[in-house]
Design a protein around this motif. Structure first.
Motif, mmCIF file in Angstrom:
data_model
loop_
_atom_site.group_PDB
_atom_site.id
_atom_site.type_symbol
_atom_site.label_atom_id
_atom_site.label_comp_id
_atom_site.label_asym_id
_atom_site.label_seq_id
_atom_site.Cartn_x
_atom_site.Cartn_y
_atom_site.Cartn_z
ATOM 1 N N PRO A 104 0.843 -1.195 0.000
ATOM 2 C CA PRO A 104 0.000 0.000 0.000
ATOM 3 C C PRO A 104 0.882 1.252 0.000
ATOM 4 N N ALA A 105 0.384 2.311 -0.560
ATOM 5 C CA ALA A 105 1.152 3.556 -0.648
ATOM 6 C C ALA A 105 1.437 4.146 0.730
ATOM 7 N N GLU A 106 0.526 3.945 1.662
ATOM 8 C CA GLU A 106 0.729 4.465 3.020
ATOM 9 C C GLU A 106 0.093 3.510 4.021
ATOM 10 N N GLY A 107 0.367 3.721 5.284
ATOM 11 C CA GLY A 107 -0.205 2.875 6.330
ATOM 12 C C GLY A 107 0.281 1.442 6.269
ATOM 13 N N ARG A 108 1.573 1.242 6.053
ATOM 14 C CA ARG A 108 2.125 -0.108 5.905
ATOM 15 C C ARG A 108 2.342 -0.832 7.229
ATOM 16 N N GLU A 109 2.327 -0.114 8.333
ATOM 17 C CA GLU A 109 2.654 -0.733 9.613
ATOM 18 C C GLU A 109 1.769 -1.930 9.953
ATOM 19 N N PRO A 110 0.440 -1.841 9.780
ATOM 20 C CA PRO A 110 -0.391 -3.023 10.067
ATOM 21 C C PRO A 110 -0.049 -4.216 9.168
ATOM 22 N N THR A 166 8.673 -18.232 3.153
ATOM 23 C CA THR A 166 9.093 -16.993 3.792
ATOM 24 C C THR A 166 8.438 -15.817 3.094
ATOM 25 N N LEU A 167 7.964 -14.873 3.883
ATOM 26 C CA LEU A 167 7.397 -13.640 3.355
ATOM 27 C C LEU A 167 8.458 -12.553 3.368
ATOM 28 N N SER A 168 8.406 -11.673 2.391
ATOM 29 C CA SER A 168 9.325 -10.540 2.383
ATOM 30 C C SER A 168 8.674 -9.371 1.671
ATOM 31 N N VAL A 169 9.325 -8.234 1.802
ATOM 32 C CA VAL A 169 8.874 -7.017 1.147
ATOM 33 C C VAL A 169 9.977 -6.553 0.208
ATOM 34 N N ASN A 170 9.617 -6.277 -1.021
ATOM 35 C CA ASN A 170 10.545 -5.691 -1.977
ATOM 36 C C ASN A 170 10.099 -4.248 -2.173
ATOM 37 N N ALA A 171 10.694 -3.342 -1.386
ATOM 38 C CA ALA A 171 10.284 -1.938 -1.417
ATOM 39 C C ALA A 171 10.526 -1.320 -2.788
ATOM 40 N N GLU A 172 11.617 -1.700 -3.432
ATOM 41 C CA GLU A 172 11.944 -1.137 -4.745
ATOM 42 C C GLU A 172 10.865 -1.481 -5.773
ATOM 43 N N ALA A 173 10.395 -2.721 -5.753
ATOM 44 C CA ALA A 173 9.340 -3.149 -6.679
ATOM 45 C C ALA A 173 7.950 -2.834 -6.136
ATOM 46 N N VAL A 181 -5.095 -11.570 2.924
ATOM 47 C CA VAL A 181 -4.719 -10.784 4.104
ATOM 48 C C VAL A 181 -4.295 -9.380 3.673
ATOM 49 N N CYS A 182 -3.423 -9.302 2.673
ATOM 50 C CA CYS A 182 -2.934 -7.997 2.201
ATOM 51 C C CYS A 182 -4.071 -7.151 1.652
ATOM 52 N N GLN A 227 -7.971 1.995 3.648
ATOM 53 C CA GLN A 227 -8.739 2.949 2.851
ATOM 54 C C GLN A 227 -10.070 3.277 3.525
ATOM 55 N N ASP A 228 -10.709 2.250 4.133
ATOM 56 C CA ASP A 228 -12.035 2.439 4.693
ATOM 57 C C ASP A 228 -12.028 3.121 6.048
ATOM 58 N N SER A 229 -11.167 2.635 6.961
ATOM 59 C CA SER A 229 -11.273 3.112 8.337
ATOM 60 C C SER A 229 -9.987 3.661 8.915
ATOM 61 N N GLY A 230 -8.894 3.507 8.199
ATOM 62 C CA GLY A 230 -7.635 3.996 8.735
ATOM 63 C C GLY A 230 -7.011 3.068 9.742
ATOM 64 N N THR A 231 -7.575 1.864 9.944
ATOM 65 C CA THR A 231 -6.985 0.885 10.855
ATOM 66 C C THR A 231 -6.631 -0.349 10.063
ATOM 67 N N GLY A 232 -5.765 -1.167 10.627
ATOM 68 C CA GLY A 232 -5.361 -2.359 9.887
ATOM 69 C C GLY A 232 -5.093 -3.539 10.777
ATOM 70 N N ALA A 233 -5.710 -3.607 11.925
ATOM 71 C CA ALA A 233 -5.463 -4.737 12.815
ATOM 72 C C ALA A 233 -5.955 -6.015 12.170
ATOM 73 N N ALA A 234 -5.142 -7.029 12.212
ATOM 74 C CA ALA A 234 -5.499 -8.308 11.614
ATOM 75 C C ALA A 234 -6.578 -8.981 12.442
#
Length: 160
Positions: free
Chosen positions: A59-65, A84-91, A127-128, A136-143
């Motif tokens: 997501p463009a913002e709010g990645r912490e959740p 294994t899960l990972s994040v490719n910030a560049e891509a 999940v993502c 986008q809807d509520s500004g929260t992202g708790a799983a």
């Protein structure tokens, strides 16, 4: 060992009714399974097969959740079935990957692993997507944990 990788991937392609898979430079192949593209790459030095797929865009913002959910699911491979899960910030994407010893793989085993790998990828895609929608809807992202847990990898349970 490129011959072993090529033979394995040819067998997988035939069983998936995709015909002969095109193996790039003898070391990589992309396999379409339903709505997912899984790349298989032969790591020659350790003679392993790396499987990977893009699960979702970051997501463009709010990645912490999202980061928290990825880390939590990765704990003891609880929600990854050994991958294994990972994040490719560049891509700008979330990836799922798994490394397997080539010498232990046969076509049947590889098909089971691919099936589980795709199921885990779908789980994390959901999940993502849910977390991005919550942002986008509520500004929260708790799983909430309402997605079905991915299956265990083959051989994960002992029979006595």
């Amino acid at each position: 060992m490129q011959d072993a990788f090529g033979s394995l991937m040819r067998g997988v392609g035939e069983r998936l009714l995709q015909g002969e898979l095109s193996i790039d430079n003898g070391v990589s192949v992309v396999i379409g399974i339903d709505d997912m593209l899984v790349s298989a790459y032969h790591l020659e030095g350790p003679d392993q097969v790396l499987l990977y797929t893009e699960v979702a865009p970051l997501p463009a913002e709010g990645r912490e959740p999202l980061y928290a959910a990825l880390l939590e699911g990765q704990t003891f491979f609880r929600d990854t079935a050994g991958a294994t899960l990972s994040v490719n910030a560049e891509a700008g994407s979330v990836l799922l990957q798994m490394v397997l010893p080539l010498r232990l793989l046969d076509v049947e085993g590889m098909l089971r692993i691919l099936e589980n790998f795709v199921q885990v990828g779908r789980h994390w895609r959901a999940v993502c997507s849910r977390l991005a929608g919550q942002q986008q809807d509520s500004g929260t992202g708790a799983a909430s944990g309402d997605e079905a847990a991915p299956p265990l990898p083959p051989g994960a349970m002992l029979r006595v």
